[in-house]
Write a protein that holds these residues in place. Structure first.
Motif, PDB file in Angstrom:
ATOM      1  N   GLU A 129      43.313  35.666  29.532  1.00 23.13           N
ATOM      2  CA  GLU A 129      42.143  35.782  28.668  1.00 23.13           C
ATOM      3  C   GLU A 129      41.902  34.565  27.795  1.00 23.13           C
ATOM      4  OE1 GLU A 129      42.588  39.624  26.767  1.00 23.13           O
ATOM      5  OE2 GLU A 129      41.485  40.531  28.428  1.00 23.13           O
ATOM      6  N   ALA A 130      42.975  33.824  27.491  1.00 24.70           N
ATOM      7  CA  ALA A 130      42.802  32.650  26.627  1.00 24.70           C
ATOM      8  C   ALA A 130      41.990  31.603  27.384  1.00 24.70           C
ATOM      9  CB  ALA A 130      44.170  32.083  26.261  1.00 24.70           C
ATOM     10  N   LYS A 131      41.222  30.794  26.640  1.00 23.25           N
ATOM     11  CA  LYS A 131      40.419  29.740  27.283  1.00 23.25           C
ATOM     12  C   LYS A 131      41.352  28.762  27.988  1.00 23.25           C
ATOM     13  CE  LYS A 131      36.192  29.626  24.720  1.00 23.25           C
ATOM     14  NZ  LYS A 131      36.413  30.033  23.319  1.00 23.25           N
ATOM     15  N   LEU A 144      51.185  38.839  27.489  1.00 23.37           N
ATOM     16  CA  LEU A 144      51.088  37.896  28.607  1.00 23.37           C
ATOM     17  C   LEU A 144      49.661  37.838  29.128  1.00 23.37           C
ATOM     18  CD1 LEU A 144      54.215  38.576  30.861  1.00 23.37           C
ATOM     19  CD2 LEU A 144      53.536  36.390  29.895  1.00 23.37           C
ATOM     20  N   HIS A 145      49.057  39.021  29.266  1.00 25.24           N
ATOM     21  CA  HIS A 145      47.702  39.077  29.811  1.00 25.24           C
ATOM     22  C   HIS A 145      46.751  38.243  28.964  1.00 25.24           C
ATOM     23  CE1 HIS A 145      44.922  40.901  32.656  1.00 25.24           C
ATOM     24  NE2 HIS A 145      44.042  40.936  31.671  1.00 25.24           N
ATOM     25  N   GLN A 146      46.874  38.464  27.655  1.00 27.22           N
ATOM     26  CA  GLN A 146      46.015  37.716  26.729  1.00 27.22           C
ATOM     27  C   GLN A 146      46.236  36.218  26.880  1.00 27.22           C
ATOM     28  OE1 GLN A 146      46.976  39.086  22.886  1.00 27.22           O
ATOM     29  NE2 GLN A 146      45.162  40.390  22.732  1.00 27.22           N
ATOM     30  N   LYS A 147      47.496  35.820  26.926  1.00 28.45           N
ATOM     31  CA  LYS A 147      47.805  34.386  26.956  1.00 28.45           C
ATOM     32  C   LYS A 147      47.417  33.738  28.277  1.00 28.45           C
ATOM     33  CE  LYS A 147      51.501  33.913  23.599  1.00 28.45           C
ATOM     34  NZ  LYS A 147      50.599  33.404  22.566  1.00 28.45           N
ATOM     35  N   ASN A 162      44.845  42.234  38.403  1.00 25.14           N
ATOM     36  CA  ASN A 162      45.762  41.162  38.006  1.00 25.14           C
ATOM     37  C   ASN A 162      46.802  41.601  36.976  1.00 25.14           C
ATOM     38  OD1 ASN A 162      43.934  41.393  35.941  1.00 25.14           O
ATOM     39  ND2 ASN A 162      43.575  39.196  35.709  1.00 25.14           N
ATOM     40  N   ASN A 163      46.726  42.859  36.535  1.00 23.21           N
ATOM     41  CA  ASN A 163      47.773  43.412  35.673  1.00 23.21           C
ATOM     42  C   ASN A 163      47.663  44.923  35.773  1.00 23.21           C
ATOM     43  OD1 ASN A 163      49.784  43.748  33.679  1.00 23.21           O
ATOM     44  ND2 ASN A 163      49.008  42.006  32.487  1.00 23.21           N
ATOM     45  N   ASP A 164      48.618  45.639  35.215  1.00 20.85           N
ATOM     46  CA  ASP A 164      48.628  47.090  35.372  1.00 20.85           C
ATOM     47  C   ASP A 164      47.555  47.732  34.487  1.00 20.85           C
ATOM     48  OD1 ASP A 164      49.203  49.838  35.388  1.00 20.85           O
ATOM     49  OD2 ASP A 164      51.295  49.412  35.889  1.00 20.85           O
ATOM     50  N   PRO A 165      46.474  48.282  35.091  1.00 23.07           N
ATOM     51  CA  PRO A 165      45.361  48.802  34.297  1.00 23.07           C
ATOM     52  C   PRO A 165      45.726  50.027  33.458  1.00 23.07           C
ATOM     53  CG  PRO A 165      45.062  49.328  36.622  1.00 23.07           C
ATOM     54  CD  PRO A 165      46.273  48.459  36.538  1.00 23.07           C
ATOM     55  N   ARG A 166      46.895  50.607  33.731  1.00 23.45           N
ATOM     56  CA  ARG A 166      47.304  51.756  32.908  1.00 23.45           C
ATOM     57  C   ARG A 166      47.756  51.311  31.526  1.00 23.45           C
ATOM     58  NH1 ARG A 166      51.718  54.024  36.769  1.00 23.45           N
ATOM     59  NH2 ARG A 166      52.043  51.770  36.863  1.00 23.45           N
ATOM     60  N   TYR A 167      48.146  50.043  31.409  1.00 27.52           N
ATOM     61  CA  TYR A 167      48.689  49.578  30.125  1.00 27.52           C
ATOM     62  C   TYR A 167      47.895  48.442  29.499  1.00 27.52           C
ATOM     63  CZ  TYR A 167      52.627  51.926  32.346  1.00 27.52           C
ATOM     64  OH  TYR A 167      53.415  52.829  32.997  1.00 27.52           O
ATOM     65  N   VAL A 168      47.075  47.778  30.310  1.00 30.21           N
ATOM     66  CA  VAL A 168      46.422  46.554  29.825  1.00 30.21           C
ATOM     67  C   VAL A 168      44.913  46.672  30.022  1.00 30.21           C
ATOM     68  CG1 VAL A 168      46.296  44.052  30.158  1.00 30.21           C
ATOM     69  CG2 VAL A 168      48.469  45.228  30.482  1.00 30.21           C
ATOM     70  N   GLU A 169      44.149  46.305  28.997  1.00 36.43           N
ATOM     71  CA  GLU A 169      42.678  46.337  29.121  1.00 36.43           C
ATOM     72  C   GLU A 169      42.181  45.054  29.788  1.00 36.43           C
ATOM     73  OE1 GLU A 169      41.200  46.823  25.180  1.00 36.43           O
ATOM     74  OE2 GLU A 169      41.436  49.002  25.259  1.00 36.43           O
ATOM     75  N   HIS A 170      40.957  45.134  30.287  1.00 39.72           N
ATOM     76  CA  HIS A 170      40.266  43.971  30.876  1.00 39.72           C
ATOM     77  C   HIS A 170      41.009  43.357  32.069  1.00 39.72           C
ATOM     78  CE1 HIS A 170      38.078  44.431  27.225  1.00 39.72           C
ATOM     79  NE2 HIS A 170      39.055  43.980  26.475  1.00 39.72           N
ATOM     80  N   THR A 171      41.646  44.180  32.872  1.00 39.64           N
ATOM     81  CA  THR A 171      42.219  43.645  34.116  1.00 39.64           C
ATOM     82  C   THR A 171      41.080  43.535  35.125  1.00 39.64           C
ATOM     83  OG1 THR A 171      42.668  45.843  34.992  1.00 39.64           O
ATOM     84  CG2 THR A 171      44.411  44.824  33.676  1.00 39.64           C
ATOM     85  N   HIS A 172      41.263  42.726  36.153  1.00 33.87           N
ATOM     86  CA  HIS A 172      40.205  42.685  37.169  1.00 33.87           C
ATOM     87  C   HIS A 172      40.775  42.573  38.572  1.00 33.87           C
ATOM     88  CE1 HIS A 172      40.597  38.428  37.962  1.00 33.87           C
ATOM     89  NE2 HIS A 172      40.682  38.231  36.677  1.00 33.87           N
ATOM     90  N   LYS A 219      50.506  25.629  34.804  1.00 31.62           N
ATOM     91  CA  LYS A 219      50.801  25.406  33.378  1.00 31.62           C
ATOM     92  C   LYS A 219      50.536  26.646  32.534  1.00 31.62           C
ATOM     93  CE  LYS A 219      50.845  20.477  33.116  1.00 31.62           C
ATOM     94  NZ  LYS A 219      50.129  19.265  32.802  1.00 31.62           N
ATOM     95  N   LYS A 220      49.604  27.480  33.012  1.00 31.65           N
ATOM     96  CA  LYS A 220      49.337  28.724  32.271  1.00 31.65           C
ATOM     97  C   LYS A 220      50.621  29.543  32.145  1.00 31.65           C
ATOM     98  CE  LYS A 220      46.019  30.325  34.802  1.00 31.65           C
ATOM     99  NZ  LYS A 220      45.283  31.277  35.545  1.00 31.65           N
ATOM    100  N   ALA A 221      51.380  29.552  33.242  1.00 41.08           N
ATOM    101  CA  ALA A 221      52.567  30.400  33.272  1.00 41.08           C
ATOM    102  C   ALA A 221      53.621  29.923  32.278  1.00 41.08           C
ATOM    103  CB  ALA A 221      53.143  30.446  34.677  1.00 41.08           C
TER     104      ALA A 221
END
Ligand code: ADP
Ligand code: ASP
Ligand code: MG
Length: 445
Positions: free
Chosen positions: A437-439, A431-434, A226-236, A389-391
């Motif tokens: 990862e955010a609840k 962006l990934h965090q928001k 769901n995001n570029d694993p080379r730059y962002v942790e915890h992608t799946h 709405k997340k977006a």
């Protein structure tokens, strides 16, 4: 027929090649294996093309020597039969000495293509011999006999299909065919490429050409993340993507797929599976027309973007003005990715600077021009993402990140942001965090 493509990362090690064999030999039915070069090899071959230009024969010889050692080691490890081992080594040496001769010819686009596609020629030769050594019947096909792709954006898959069938018609029946990714023959019947990372595209062009049941793309990661694993942790990994979602993500920079991979199979409705050669038991990603799920699915980023602003308080809103501007880009065969307008200015982006100088010369008459290079488009993709709405939390980023342009609502499935490339990684991470990862505070509407 199924088409299975194995990338450089899959065939880059002995362990990988053994896995490729067991994946290729499992199950029943006919399979066409599309193989890349061993990882790192195409980069070395590109280096050789630069050395040809610099007339540096010593360095070319050094690289050719290292490539021989690398491929000989693989042969030693994989092929037990002494005679077959000897013959296969001879064939690799023949490819390399042909390559050496090629480097002495006058440099041209064809020379470039002949050199950079040699990695695929070597690896497919070795893999075919390895299967033979293991008692697995197979035919190695030269992709130059049937990969006639005159138009890179719109390949004639019917023509490729005819040529393929012609090529195999004289051969004995077998369940396994092997061919090279990346290489193509162009409208002048000259060797050319499908551009870097193009083996994915070979696989889907052949999938469509042969009306394959499915295309499998085997790589070193467990599907489309769901995001570029080379730059962002915890992608799946994402279980399912629609053709349109995958096409947007690939076009906007997701390295796991060549930008054009999806287009040949869409109208034939042939599913594409992304799987990990090292963990074949994991489900990976299925790309098809039936993908379910709405809202934001993934984020990708495409580099090398140039933003062009045309400021004109006289003409912008006059009818015909935008057409004249777009015609200039059209004449120079330069695609526009993003556009935003205001009362007095229009900003747009391109990813191909080859004709930039000529374009600027021509649009200069229409107003004051500003050009900003080294930008990246960050793309949020998912069906109806604009209603998710997340977006909308992307707007929270605006207070501490400089975002040059936003494209929202152009399509329901894509929101694009233009940022300076130096900010790309931090924007992807934020962006990934928001958004992932955010609840969850609000539900998708
Ligand atoms: P191959 O050699 O098999 O063609 P690539 O290196 O071209 O492999 O593509 C796989 C790599 O793409 C992964 O190892 C990963 O680092 C990178 N990648 C970038 N974006 C994504 C994404 N969204 N999902 C999965 N992998 C991605
Ligand atoms: N070997 C080629 C490259 O490195 C093609 C591919 O891997 O898809 O670009
Ligand atoms: Mg690739």
């Amino acid at each position: 027929m199924k088409v299975l493509k194995f990338g450089g990362t899959s065939v880059g090690s002995i362990e990988g090649i053994r896995n490729v064999k067991s994946i290729s030999c499992s199950g029943t039915g006919k399979k066409l294996l599309v193989l890349s070069a061993m990882s790192g090899v195409t980069n070395e071959l590109v280096r050789i093309t630069e050395l040809i230009a610099a007339d540096d024969e010593t360095s070319i010889d050094m690289i050719l020597g290292l490539l021989e050692i690398k491929h000989f080691q693989v042969i030693e490890e994989l092929i037990e039969n002494k005679l077959l081992r000897y013959e296969t080594k001879n064939e690799i040496s023949a490819i390399l000495s042909e390559l050496k001769k090629t480097t002495k010819r006058e440099y041209s686009e064809v020379i470039y293509s002949l050199v950079v596609t040699a990695g695929e020629r070597m690896l497919t030769r070795i893999f075919s011999a390895y299967l033979e050594d293991c008692g697995v019947a197979n035919h190695l096909l030269d992709a130059r006999d049937f990969m006639q792709v005159n138009n890179l954006e719109n390949p004639d898959t019917t023509l490729v299909g005819h040529k393929f069938k012609e090529t195999v018609s004289s051969l004995t029946e077998t369940d396994i065919y092997i061919t090279q990714g990346f290489v193509r023959i162009d409208e002048n019947n000259r060797v050319n490429t499908l551009k870097r990372g193009g083996s994915d595209y070979t696989a889907t062009i052949l999938g469509a050409a042969l009306d394959a049941q499915e295309v499998q793309i085997w790589t070193d990661i467990d599907g489309f993340h769901n995001n570029d694993p080379r730059y962002v942790e915890h992608t799946h990994p994402i279980a399912e993507l629609s053709f349109e979602e995958a096409a947007e993500l690939a076009y906007f920079g997701a390295k796991i797929l060549h930008p054009q991979t999806v287009s040949p199979v869409i109208h034939k409705n042939i599913p594409v599976y992304l799987k990990n050669t090292f963990t074949p038991f994991l489900p990976g990603t299925k790309i098809s027309a039936e993908a379910t799920g709405k809202g934001l699915k993934a984020i990708s980023a495409k580099d090398g973007i140039t933003a062009i602003k045309i400021k004109s308080n006289r003409m912008l809103m006059a009818h015909g003005f935008l057409r004249k501007i777009f015609e200039v880009f059209d004449r120079h065969q330069t695609a526009i990715d993003m556009i935003t307008t205001s009362e007095i200015a229009i900003s747009l982006t391109i990813d191909d600077n080859r004709n930039l100088v000529k374009i600027i010369e021509e649009i200069d008459d229409y107003g004051e021009i500003t050009v900003e290079k080294n930008h990246s488009i960050i793309c949020l993709v998912g069906e109806s993402v604009i209603k998710d709405k997340k977006a909308s939390s992307i707007f929270e980023l605006l207070h501490d990140t400089s975002i040059r342009m936003i494209s929202y609502g152009g399509s329901n499935n894509n929101i694009s942001l233009l940022v300076d490339t130096s900010n790309k990684i931090s924007v992807l991470q934020k962006l990934h965090q928001k958004v992932f990862e955010a609840k969850p505070v609000e539900e998708f509407v």
